[in-house]
Design an enzyme around this catalytic site. Structure first.
Site, PDB file in Angstrom:
ATOM      1  N   LYS A 135       0.833  -1.199   0.000  1.00 42.67           N
ATOM      2  CA  LYS A 135       0.000   0.000   0.000  1.00 42.67           C
ATOM      3  C   LYS A 135       0.872   1.255   0.000  1.00 42.67           C
ATOM      4  CE  LYS A 135      -3.978   1.682   2.727  1.00 42.67           C
ATOM      5  NZ  LYS A 135      -4.846   1.291   3.865  1.00 42.67           N
ATOM      6  N   SER A 210      -9.503   1.406   2.585  1.00 42.05           N
ATOM      7  CA  SER A 210      -8.569   2.285   1.896  1.00 42.05           C
ATOM      8  C   SER A 210      -7.471   1.534   1.143  1.00 42.05           C
ATOM      9  CB  SER A 210      -7.923   3.219   2.929  1.00 42.05           C
ATOM     10  OG  SER A 210      -7.164   2.497   3.891  1.00 42.05           O
ATOM     11  N   GLY A 233     -11.466  -1.260   8.626  1.00 38.37           N
ATOM     12  CA  GLY A 233     -11.952  -2.208   7.636  1.00 38.37           C
ATOM     13  C   GLY A 233     -11.164  -2.154   6.344  1.00 38.37           C
ATOM     14  N   SER A 234     -10.047  -1.448   6.338  1.00 40.48           N
ATOM     15  CA  SER A 234      -9.347  -1.112   5.093  1.00 40.48           C
ATOM     16  C   SER A 234      -8.603  -2.255   4.426  1.00 40.48           C
ATOM     17  CB  SER A 234      -8.381   0.055   5.340  1.00 40.48           C
ATOM     18  OG  SER A 234      -9.099   1.220   5.625  1.00 40.48           O
TER      19      SER A 234
END
Length: 583
Positions: A135, A210, A233-234
C-alpha cells in the site's frame, strides 16, 4: 507562480506513466474492451503482452507455490518478478491501481537474488525472490509515500518502513505501491493526485478502501500477495469487494512503524491503532506471509510488536495439549450488529453458511460446531465509541493538508467529513474508558455463560474459537455507495484479529426478497435499505459475497487456522454458486 495541486497531480501521473516500459503498454482496443458487466479480469491474458510462461506464473501458481519453486531453484526470481511487473503495468492501465512504480529496481534485485542462489544453493529468507506489492502508505527509500495528497508529492522517503525492512530481509522483492483514498478514511479509493481505482470484476462497483488499489491489483493477478493496512476495515473491505482473502491482525503482531498516514506523530496512541496485514487469493498465502514476518523478529525493530513468532502463538491444536485429536472448531454465527440490518441476500448468506457448516461432512480434525450468537445490543455502542475515538482530532490535521494546496474532498468524503473542534482531554479520557468497558464486556461473547449465545438446547463443549458475521450489511455496492463500517470497525475498536473469506457469487436468484421488520432502525439503516429498494439489483449479479471471521484478541494464528478450516468447509457453497452462475 506557485504550482497548483492540479499541476502537481499531472506531473505525478506523468512520472508514473513514464515508469511503464513502452513494450508493456496495452493496445487501445484492449483498453476499451470489457464484457457486459464491466469485467476486465481476462484482459491481461488476451492483450498479447504476456508470454505463455508469464501467464502460467501469474495465474496457475499462488504465492506459496511460487516460494516453493523459488526456494528450490525450479523458478528464477527474475522470471517471476518480470511476470508480475508486466501484469501490474497492465492492471494499472485498466483499473488505475498503482501509485509508485519501481519495476527496474525490482528486476535488478531479482537478478541479484538469482545470482546469490546460484552461488550458494540456498534461498535468501523465507520469501526468497517473491514479488510483493504494498500500500502507498509504506515508505520505500527513494520513493514518495504521498498517500494521494498533492502536498506530499515529490518528497521521497529517506528510510524504509519497518515492515519493508523485514520483507526485504526475508528475501521479498518489492516492485510497486498501490492506490488509496484521500484521508485514508474513505471506503472508495479515490484521491486528487492519482484518481480513482476501479473494481476489475465490475467497473460499476467499488474496489473498496482504503487498501483498494491493493485489492484491485491482487484481483487482476498483478500481485501474488499484497500488504494493506486496516484501522476500520481497510483490508477486509477491499478483500470483500474484490473476492479475496484478507487478514487484519491484532495490534502488535505485524510491524507498523514508519508509515505515512497523514496524522500527527503519536496520534494512534490516543486513538485506534492501525494494523498491517495480507491480501491474497487464499488463506495459505496469508499464513505464509504472517509466518515469514514472525520469523523476521520484527520486535527488534518496532517496539509495539510482541516478541512471539508464529510458531509460538496459540494454535487450534493447543486447546488441550494432552489430546491427540483436535476438538471441533467452535463457531458463533452473528447475523446482525443491531444497528444496521443486513439486506436479504446477506441474511440468506449467513443462513446458508450456518446450514453448510452444520451439515459439513469433514474429517474429525476439521469438524465444526455451530452456535448462534446475538451481539445486537453491543453494535450501536461500538459504532458510537469508534466514531468518537476516530474524531478526536476533528479532522483538522487532514483539512490542513488539503487546504494548503487548495484540494477538494473526494466524492465519498464530501458529505461525510468536515472540520470539528478537537476533543478535550476529559472527552478523550471518557472515550478511552468506554472503549475499555466494551473490550471487557465483549470477552463474555466467547463464553457460553456470557449471556450472548442463543439457547438452542445443545450444550457446547467449550468457548468459541471464532465468530462468523457479515463484512457489511450489503453486497459489494456501486462506486461511492459503501454504507456503514460498523461490521468491520467494531473489531478495530475491540482490537480483535479478523479476516474475510469469499463464500459464493451473487446470483440472479439473490435479487429476490424484501426487507422485513418495518421502519428503518436509524439513518444508517435507511441508507442501507436504499441499496436494495432504490437500485437496479442486477448490478450485484456476479459479485462475490464474503463473510468475516473474528477471533479473540492476539489469537491471530488461531484465526488463520480457523479460516483454513472454514475455507474448506464452505467449498460446497462456492461450487453450487459457480454452477448456478453458468446456467
Amino acid at each position: 507562480m506557485p504550482e497548483t495541486w492540479q499541476d502537481t497531480a499531472a506531473r505525478k501521473q506523468r512520472q508514473r506513466t513514464d515508469r511503464i516500459p513502452k513494450a508493456w503498454l496495452v493496445p487501445a482496443a484492449h483498453l476499451t474492451a470489457t464484457n457486459s458487466s464491466g469485467n476486465v479480469l481476462d484482459t491481461p491474458r488476451r492483450c498479447g503482452i504476456l508470454t505463455s510462461q508469464e501467464i502460467h506464473i501469474s495465474e496457475d501458481l499462488d504465492a506459496t507455490a511460487l516460494v516453493a519453486g523459488l526456494a528450490t531453484g525450479k523458478l528464477k526470481s527474475v522470471d517471476v518478478v518480470t511476470a508480475f511487473c508486466k501484469r501490474a503495468a497492465i492492471a494499472q492501465q485498466l483499473v488505475n491501481c498503482l501509485t509508485e512504480i519501481f519495476f527496474d529496481d525490482a528486476i535488478a534485485r531479482a537478478k541479484q537474488l538469482d545470482e546469490q542462489f546460484k552461488k550458494t544453493g540456498k534461498p535468501v529468507g523465507s520469501l526468497h525472490g517473491l514479488p510483493i506489492s504494498i500500500k502507498d502508505s509504506f515508505k520505500v527509500k527513494g520513493y514518495d509515500a504521498s498517500i494521494g495528497v498533492a502536498g506530499f508529492c515529490f518528497k521521497p522517503a529517506a528510510i524504509n518502513s519497518t515492515l519493508v525492512e523485514v520483507l526485504l530481509e526475508q528475501g521479498a522483492v518489492l516492485y510497486c505501491k498501490t492506490n488509496v483514498p484521500l484521508t485514508m478514511m474513505a471506503l472508495d479509493s479515490h484521491n486528487n493526485v492519482f484518481g480513482r481505482t476501479l473494481n476489475p470484476a465490475n467497473t460499476a462497483l467499488t474496489a473498496g478502501g482504503s487498501s483498494g488499489g491493493e485489492g484491485a491489483l491482487v484481483a487482476m493477478r498483478g500481485s501474488p500477495l499484497g500488504i494493506g493496512t486496516d484501522v476500520g476495515g481497510s483490508i477486509r473491505i477491499p478483500a470483500m469487494c474484490n473476492g479475496l482473502v484478507g487478514v487484519k491482525p491484532s495490534h502488535g503482531r505485524v510491524p507498523y512503524a514508519g508509515q505515512e498516514g497523514g496524522a500527527l506523530p503519536g496520534s494512534s496512541k490516543i486513538g485506534i491503532e492501525s494494523t498491517a496485514g495480507p491480501i491474497a487469493r487464499n488463506v495459505r498465502d496469508c499464513e505464509m506471509l504472517l509466518r515469514a514476518v514472525g520469523e523476521g523478529q520484527p520486535w527488534l525493530f518496532d517496539s509495539d510488536v510482541l516478541p512471539q513468532s508464529w510458531e509460538q502463538q496459540s494454535s487450534l491444536n493447543t486447546h488441550s495439549p494432552t489430546l491427540k485429536v483436535r476438538q471441533p472448531l467452535r463457531v458463533g454465527i452473528v447475523r446482525t450488529d443491531g444497528h444496521v440490518t443486513p439486506l436479504p441476500p446477506i441474511q440468506r448468506l449467513l443462513d446458508e453458511v450456518a446450514r453448510t457448516l452444520r451439515s459439513s461432512n469433514l474429517p474429525s480434525r476439521d469438524a465444526v460446531e455451530v452456535v448462534d450468537v446475538d451481539m445486537s445490543r453491543l453494535g450501536p455502542q461500538l459504532l458510537k465509541v469508534f466514531n468518537g475515538v476516530m474524531s478526536i482530532d476533528g479532522a483538522n490535521t487532514w483539512f490542513d493538508h488539503i487546504e494548503a494546496t487548495g484540494e477538494s474532498l473526494s466524492p465519498w468524503l464530501a458529505t461525510r467529513l468536515r472540520r470539528r473542534p478537537q476533543k478535550s482531554l476529559d472527552e478523550v479520557r471518557k472515550l478511552q474508558a468506554q472503549k475499555l468497558e466494551l473490550q471487557t464486556e465483549f470477552m463474555k461473547v466467547w463464553k457460553e455463560s456470557g449471556g450472548y449465545w442463543a439457547r438452542n438446547g445443545k450444550q457446547s463443549s467449550g468457548d468459541l474459537d471464532v465468530i462468523i458475521c457479515p463484512v457489511a450489511p450489503h453486497p459489494v455496492p456501486p462506486i461511492d455507495r459503501w454504507n456503514t463500517t460498523n461490521y468491520t470497525s467494531a473489531f478495530n475498536l475491540l482490537d480483535l484479529p479478523s479476516g474475510v473469506l469469499p463464500a459464493r457469487t451473487f446470483l440472479e436468484s439473490d435479487m429476490k426478497g424484501e426487507m422485513r421488520g418495518g421502519e428503518p432502525l436509524n439513518g444508517w439503516d435507511k441508507i442501507n435499505q436504499g441499496l436494495w429498494n432504490e437500485i437496479d439489483r442486477k448490478v450485484y449479479v456476479g459479485s462475490v459475497m464474503s463473510v468475516q471471521i473474528v477471533a479473540p484478541k492476539l489469537m491471530d494464528r488461531r484465526l488463520v487456522e480457523s479460516m483454513a478450516v472454514l475455507e474448506k468447509a464452505l467449498a460446497p457453497l462456492r461450487e453450487v454458486s459457480g454452477k448456478a452462475s453458468k446456467l
